[in-house]
Design a protein around this motif. Structure first.
Motif, PDB file in Angstrom:
ATOM      1  N   THR A   1       5.911  -1.157  21.008  1.00 38.51           N
ATOM      2  CA  THR A   1       6.358  -1.628  19.506  1.00 38.51           C
ATOM      3  C   THR A   1       7.711  -2.019  19.616  1.00 38.51           C
ATOM      4  O   THR A   1       8.678  -1.271  19.757  1.00 38.51           O
ATOM      5  N   ILE A   2       8.163  -3.030  19.221  1.00 38.89           N
ATOM      6  CA  ILE A   2       9.455  -3.705  19.172  1.00 38.89           C
ATOM      7  C   ILE A   2       9.695  -4.590  17.946  1.00 38.89           C
ATOM      8  O   ILE A   2      11.071  -4.821  17.890  1.00 38.89           O
ATOM      9  N   GLY A   3       8.815  -4.613  16.820  1.00 32.06           N
ATOM     10  CA  GLY A   3       9.175  -5.329  15.848  1.00 32.06           C
ATOM     11  C   GLY A   3       9.982  -4.171  14.861  1.00 32.06           C
ATOM     12  O   GLY A   3       9.913  -3.098  14.820  1.00 32.06           O
ATOM     13  N   THR A   4      10.916  -4.962  13.948  1.00 28.54           N
ATOM     14  CA  THR A   4      11.710  -4.223  13.105  1.00 28.54           C
ATOM     15  C   THR A   4      10.632  -3.944  11.877  1.00 28.54           C
ATOM     16  O   THR A   4      10.242  -4.976  11.330  1.00 28.54           O
ATOM     17  N   PRO A   5      10.585  -2.825  11.399  1.00 28.00           N
ATOM     18  CA  PRO A   5       9.658  -2.455  10.067  1.00 28.00           C
ATOM     19  C   PRO A   5      10.299  -3.227   8.771  1.00 28.00           C
ATOM     20  O   PRO A   5      11.316  -3.323   8.530  1.00 28.00           O
ATOM     21  N   SER A   6       9.323  -3.542   8.239  1.00 31.57           N
ATOM     22  CA  SER A   6       9.574  -3.998   6.726  1.00 31.57           C
ATOM     23  C   SER A   6       9.253  -3.131   5.866  1.00 31.57           C
ATOM     24  O   SER A   6       8.024  -2.388   6.007  1.00 31.57           O
ATOM     25  N   ILE A   7       9.627  -2.724   4.694  1.00 31.17           N
ATOM     26  CA  ILE A   7       9.545  -1.703   3.635  1.00 31.17           C
ATOM     27  C   ILE A   7       9.412  -2.482   2.332  1.00 31.17           C
ATOM     28  O   ILE A   7      10.366  -3.131   1.939  1.00 31.17           O
ATOM     29  N   GLY A   8       8.352  -2.050   1.611  1.00 30.37           N
ATOM     30  CA  GLY A   8       8.354  -2.656   0.271  1.00 30.37           C
ATOM     31  C   GLY A   8       6.888  -1.883  -0.442  1.00 30.37           C
ATOM     32  O   GLY A   8       6.129  -1.338   0.145  1.00 30.37           O
ATOM     33  N   ASP A   9       6.898  -2.072  -1.735  1.00 32.53           N
ATOM     34  CA  ASP A   9       5.643  -1.788  -2.577  1.00 32.53           C
ATOM     35  C   ASP A   9       4.753  -2.807  -2.699  1.00 32.53           C
ATOM     36  O   ASP A   9       4.844  -3.738  -3.402  1.00 32.53           O
ATOM     37  N   LEU A  10       3.692  -2.917  -1.693  1.00 36.62           N
ATOM     38  CA  LEU A  10       2.717  -3.870  -1.706  1.00 36.62           C
ATOM     39  C   LEU A  10       1.945  -3.864  -3.091  1.00 36.62           C
ATOM     40  O   LEU A  10       1.611  -4.994  -3.435  1.00 36.62           O
ATOM     41  N   ASP A  11       1.393  -2.772  -3.360  1.00 40.90           N
ATOM     42  CA  ASP A  11       0.474  -2.756  -4.462  1.00 40.90           C
ATOM     43  C   ASP A  11       0.902  -2.370  -5.687  1.00 40.90           C
ATOM     44  O   ASP A  11       0.109  -2.564  -6.651  1.00 40.90           O
TER      45      ASP A  11
END
Length: 552
Positions: free
Chosen positions: A519-529
């Motif tokens: 896993t080399i991607g950078t996490p994204s963080i947000g309130d999807l729902d």
């Protein structure tokens, strides 16, 4: 699994040739190439037909439709900090809300070429008040390159559906759509977010957020690895799109090394005209990072913003465009940190390959970034801070080198770590090799860690060194993931595919979760729902997109 170190003091637009059918009658409920995938079910690629649909409307100032994802790390300063709170129990870690199979899982032999660095933009594309996930597919998967808009569907079966899929008109190749991040902004004046992305064969494209249809595209003929950056650079209430590039012609030029790059600035909404506003040749490539953007001289009474970015010429560049069209350029030679040569590599091979964090920590604008004394030696790298004092009316910039720390951090980009009454910076490091620059899929050996630094003093506040893990090529993301009022830092680890969360104050590990084998991607963080709690979104080397959440 890891040992914790004690604190240290140290320091155009054209019609696609393959897309000739007339534009279909599309609505958000029945959009182009919707793929109704079940969770973890492999997506079937189907032909996509689209034509350029530039807006002929009168000029409309840039809209601000909800959450904006303007570039890598979401904001212009590249803080990597997400607003809101999560509900992840730190004792048990997150639960997997859903996964979406984007490609077939690569074989272990293919880890060295399967490339998925992407951080996924989150935004409300269809205006329903919830966030979609915009997926850029990995390179070298053997499948057609795609942009997929995923819609979170809590309480339904399946819990995720594709709103639309844009499929490249080209057959699979070595160079695709994987980029550090696509971007979201309004490109046609309808008040909704559209999708801006770049391709390694040199195209900058914009897709309508509701349908995936092309709004405009431009062929730079340059190899592009960094994604688009979006900002209102001149204070006229219209947004520009900024792209830094590698060499040309793309992608055949890649073998030439570090020579030749360019900076392109486009109108986000061309309003019927050509999108290109201006461009600038760069002496060497600048495709490994994205510019931070800020008004560095607010006292001058103007709303001009400068671009701050590194390059393979070993300079930190600060530039802006005056109202009369002149491009003002200043640069700081990073070799000044180690004029004696350090390990002997400072010289022609000195490069900056990471995206800078730009922030005012109370003593003026400061850029914090990773750099390499010699780009051929991946195990020798640095984390440095430079204060920037700009008199933009005079066209001058004073650079003040602050500190320089030895860690092999040249791919992971620095994030802001706000902790109540103080701010730290945090980054991962460790490239996973003992020679050269390694490979994103190899673990030879796996090594690395994560550390938090006082940005004013250059003192290491806490550090965790990984044991039998590493190859950290993703960047940290920061948020209050458990709702306790304090910040957590999340980081993916290339070898062997876990995602970790650390307490921002102490550096103590809170939880980890195994994803795919790498896993080399950078996490994204947000309130999807839209339920008031945050989710974590990240790709992995099992070909899946993961959405992780808390107890509610």
């Amino acid at each position: 699994m890891r040992r914790q170190r004690l604190p240290l003091l140290l320091v155009v637009f054209v019609v696609l040739l393959a897309c000739t059918q007339p534009r279909p009658d599309l609505t958000p409920a029945a959009t182009a190439e919707v793929v109704a995938s079940t969770p973890s079910a492999h997506e079937t690629a189907t032909p996509f037909h689209a034509v350029s649909t530039q807006s002929g409307n009168a000029a409309v100032p840039a809209a601000n439709p909800g959450q904006q994802w303007l570039m890598f790390h979401s904001d212009e300063l590249h803080t990597g900090v997400a607003e809101g709170v999560g509900s992840v129990n730190p004792a048990t870690g997150p639960r997997v809300r859903w996964t979406y199979q984007v490609t077939a899982p690569p074989s272990e032999a293919d880890f060295i070429k399967y490339r998925w660095y992407s951080s996924f933009p989150l935004g409300d594309l269809d205006g329903d008040g919830t966030l979609e996930v915009v997926v850029t597919t990995p390179d070298n998967s053997g499948e057609r390159d795609r942009i997929i808009a995923l819609k979170d569907m809590p309480g339904q079966n399946p819990p995720v559906q594709a709103l639309w899929t844009y499929i490249s008109p080209l057959p699979p190749s070595n160079w695709g759509f994987d980029q550090y991040s696509a971007a979201l902004a309004d490109a046609d004046g309808d008040g909704l977010l559209d999708v801006f992305f770049s391709t390694k064969d040199g195209f900058v494209r914009v897709l309508k957020g509701t349908t995936g249809q092309i709004i405009w595209e431009y062929d730079t003929s340059h190899f592009i690895e960094a994604g688009p950056m979006i900002s209102d650079l001149d204070g006229d209430n219209y947004r520009e799109v900024i792209i830094t590039t590698d060499c040309q012609p793309a992608p055949d030029c890649v073998a030439q090394g570090i020579q030749g790059g360019a900076l392109y600035v486009f109108a986000a909404d061309p309003r019927g005209g050509t999108p290109l506003l201006w461009s600038l040749d760069l002496p060497k490539k600048s495709d490994s990072a994205e510019a931070a953007i800020a008004d560095l001289d607010a006292a001058d009474g103007r709303s001009l913003k400068a671009l701050v970015f590194g390059s393979w010429d070993g300079n930190l560049h600060v530039l802006w465009r005056e109202t009369d069209g002149r491009v003002i350029q200043n640069q700081f030679d990073i070799r000044q940190f180690e004029s004696g040569g350090g390990h002997g590599g400072v010289g022609a091979n000195t490069v900056i390959r990471s995206t800078p964090l730009l922030y005012d920590f109370g003593q003026g604008w400061t850029a914090v970034f990773g750099w390499m004394p010699d780009w051929t030696i991946g195990t020798e790298a640095r984390i440095a801070a430079v204060r920037i004092n700009a008199d933009m009316r005079a066209g001058t910039v004073e650079f003040e080198p602050l500190w320089n720390i030895s860690r092999d951090d040249w791919k992971s980009s620095v994030a802001l770590l706000p902790l109540g009454d103080k701010n730290l910076v945090v980054t991962g490091y460790g490239i996973g090799t003992t020679a050269g620059t390694g490979n994103y899929g190899l673990c030879d050996p796996p090594m690395g860690g994560i550390l938090a630094i006082d940005p004013l003093a250059g003192a290491v506040v806490w550090e965790n060194e990984f044991h039998n893990e590493g190859n950290v090529r993703g960047s940290p993301a920061v948020a209050d993931l458990d709702g306790d009022g304090g910040m957590e830092v999340v980081l993916t680890v290339g070898c062997y595919g876990k995602i970790y969360a650390f307490d921002g104050t102490t550096g103590a590990q809170e939880w980890s979760l195994q994803l795919g084998p790498r896993t080399i991607g950078t996490p994204s963080i947000g309130d999807l729902d839209g339920n008031g709690t945050l989710e974590i979104i990240v790709p992995s080397y099992d070909g899946k997109v993961y959405v992780l959440g808390g107890d509610r």
